[in-house]
Design an enzyme around this catalytic site. Structure first.
Site, mmCIF file in Angstrom:
data_model
loop_
_atom_site.group_PDB
_atom_site.id
_atom_site.type_symbol
_atom_site.label_atom_id
_atom_site.label_comp_id
_atom_site.label_asym_id
_atom_site.label_seq_id
_atom_site.Cartn_x
_atom_site.Cartn_y
_atom_site.Cartn_z
ATOM 1 C CG ASP A 141 -22.101 19.306 51.174
ATOM 2 O OD1 ASP A 141 -23.274 19.244 51.593
ATOM 3 O OD2 ASP A 141 -21.182 19.853 51.822
ATOM 4 C CG ASN A 193 -26.643 13.536 56.267
ATOM 5 O OD1 ASN A 193 -26.310 12.998 55.211
ATOM 6 N ND2 ASN A 193 -26.061 14.662 56.681
HETATM 7 C C1 IPE Z 1 -21.930 14.866 53.512
HETATM 8 O O1 IPE Z 1 -22.507 16.111 53.530
HETATM 9 C C2 IPE Z 1 -22.995 13.795 53.409
HETATM 10 C C3 IPE Z 1 -23.642 13.678 52.116
HETATM 11 C C4 IPE Z 1 -23.346 14.344 51.048
HETATM 12 C C5 IPE Z 1 -24.703 12.711 52.045
HETATM 13 P P1 IPE Z 1 -22.869 16.858 54.907
HETATM 14 O O2 IPE Z 1 -23.537 18.117 54.531
HETATM 15 O O3 IPE Z 1 -23.617 15.937 55.787
HETATM 16 O O4 IPE Z 1 -21.431 17.094 55.514
HETATM 17 P P2 IPE Z 1 -20.948 18.127 56.626
HETATM 18 O O5 IPE Z 1 -21.963 18.095 57.736
HETATM 19 O O6 IPE Z 1 -20.901 19.470 55.970
HETATM 20 O O7 IPE Z 1 -19.608 17.653 57.022
HETATM 21 C C1 IPE Z 2 -26.164 17.381 50.526
HETATM 22 O O1 IPE Z 2 -26.613 18.689 50.624
HETATM 23 C C2 IPE Z 2 -27.278 16.373 50.617
HETATM 24 C C3 IPE Z 2 -27.303 15.611 51.878
HETATM 25 C C4 IPE Z 2 -26.415 15.680 52.817
HETATM 26 C C5 IPE Z 2 -28.431 14.720 52.078
HETATM 27 P P1 IPE Z 2 -26.856 19.399 52.030
HETATM 28 O O2 IPE Z 2 -28.256 19.147 52.449
HETATM 29 O O3 IPE Z 2 -25.825 18.981 53.009
HETATM 30 O O4 IPE Z 2 -26.671 20.915 51.655
HETATM 31 P P2 IPE Z 2 -25.887 22.015 52.466
HETATM 32 O O5 IPE Z 2 -24.514 21.489 52.714
HETATM 33 O O6 IPE Z 2 -26.655 22.235 53.732
HETATM 34 O O7 IPE Z 2 -25.887 23.205 51.581
HETATM 35 MG MG MG Z 3 -23.993 19.680 53.453
#
Ligand code: IPE
Ligand code: IPE
Ligand code: MG
Length: 249
Positions: free
Chosen positions: A25, A73
């Site tokens: 993340d 997502n």
């Molecule tokens: C979790 O991250 C999903 C992945 C790393 C693929 P998110 O960014 O989607 O999680 P939330 O929304 O902060 O819970």
């Molecule tokens: C994790 O990084 C990757 C995916 C969930 C695909 P994020 O895209 O969630 O990054 P933040 O949490 O918005 O910083």
């Molecule tokens: Mg995230």
């Protein structure tokens, strides 16, 4: 003169996890910090995947599961989703030879719907090509959600009962575990999350019941081999009781 401590290679602790799962993340926040578009964060995240896989192979970790895309997502802007699909396809093509060299066996968990055919095709080619490799198993969670996995498992079990292939009284934890996408995989021993959030975000709900959790403030693009090593050192210090009592002195 170099610090003698720095010339000593890192010694892994004697107890290592068999299966490491990672919630990668913070890609977007990493990009934001440098005033760049979110997709730049995803692009840089690929290098972290490469070094993490490499270190797991070096340490003989049996399985590494990476959360690449959750079933939630899809709520993101189409442009970001298109880029993530493009990145996934590129990864499958570009990393293949390295994964072969390292003896990594690739598998995927999650629902296939929504993944473009071209991306799915490249994923399948990599799975097939690496299927006889016997070092670290790299499991990619793509369009994965713990709850939809349980829904799919319940449907599978219900069909078996309907067709008189399964007696409801014989449904136990093993039957459920074998009906999940992760059938025949060990449960994660260590769950790593980057970028500081203290939540599970629908990842491997059934499988992490006794996983040790380790969260770092560093975002995924910043995650380095030394961070993985720090998690492993911390893991080795944990006392896993599985509901029992401490072994005591
Ligand atoms: C979790 O991250 C999903 C992945 C790393 C693929 P998110 O960014 O989607 O999680 P939330 O929304 O902060 O819970
Ligand atoms: C994790 O990084 C990757 C995916 C969930 C695909 P994020 O895209 O969630 O990054 P933040 O949490 O918005 O910083
Ligand atoms: Mg995230």
């Amino acid at each position: 003169m170099p610090d003698p401590l720095e010339t000593i290679p890192w010694q892994p602790p004697s107890v290592l996890p068999r299966h490491i799962a990672v919630i990668m993340d913070g890609n977007g926040r990493w990009a934001q910090k440098q005033d760049r578009p979110r997709i730049e964060g995803h692009r840089h995240g690929v290098a972290s995947v490469r070094r993490t896989v490499e270190e797991c192979v070096r340490l003989n970790i049996a399985q590494l599961t990476l959360y690449c895309l959750s079933s939630e997502n899809w709520k993101r802007p189409q442009l970001e989703l298109d880029f993530l699909m493009h990145l996934l396809e590129q990864y499958m093509i570009e990393e293949r030879s390295l994964l072969m060299q390292q003896g990594v066996r690739v598998s995927v968990i999650g629902r296939r719907d929504g993944i473009p055919d071209s991306v799915m095709g490249e994923i399948e080619t990599t799975i097939e090509m690496t299927s006889r490799n016997d070092r670290t198993r790299l499991c990619l969670a793509i369009n994965y959600g713990g709850r939809s996995e349980l829904v799919d498992a319940v449907r599978t079990i219900a069909r078996q009962v309907r067709d008189n292939r399964l007696d409801p009284d014989s449904i136990d934890e093993q039957v459920i575990a074998q009906s999940l996408y992760t059938a025949n995989m060990p449960d994660p021993d260590l769950l790593i999350r980057t970028a500081g959030e203290m939540r599970i975000s629908n990842f491997l709900l059934w499988q992490i019941s006794y996983a040790e959790l380790w969260v770092t403030e560093k975002t995924w693009p910043e995650f380095e081999v030394s961070d993985l090593q720090a998690a492993l050192v911390e893991y080795a210090k944990r006392e896993r009781r599985f509901g029992g009592l401490s072994e005591g002195p």
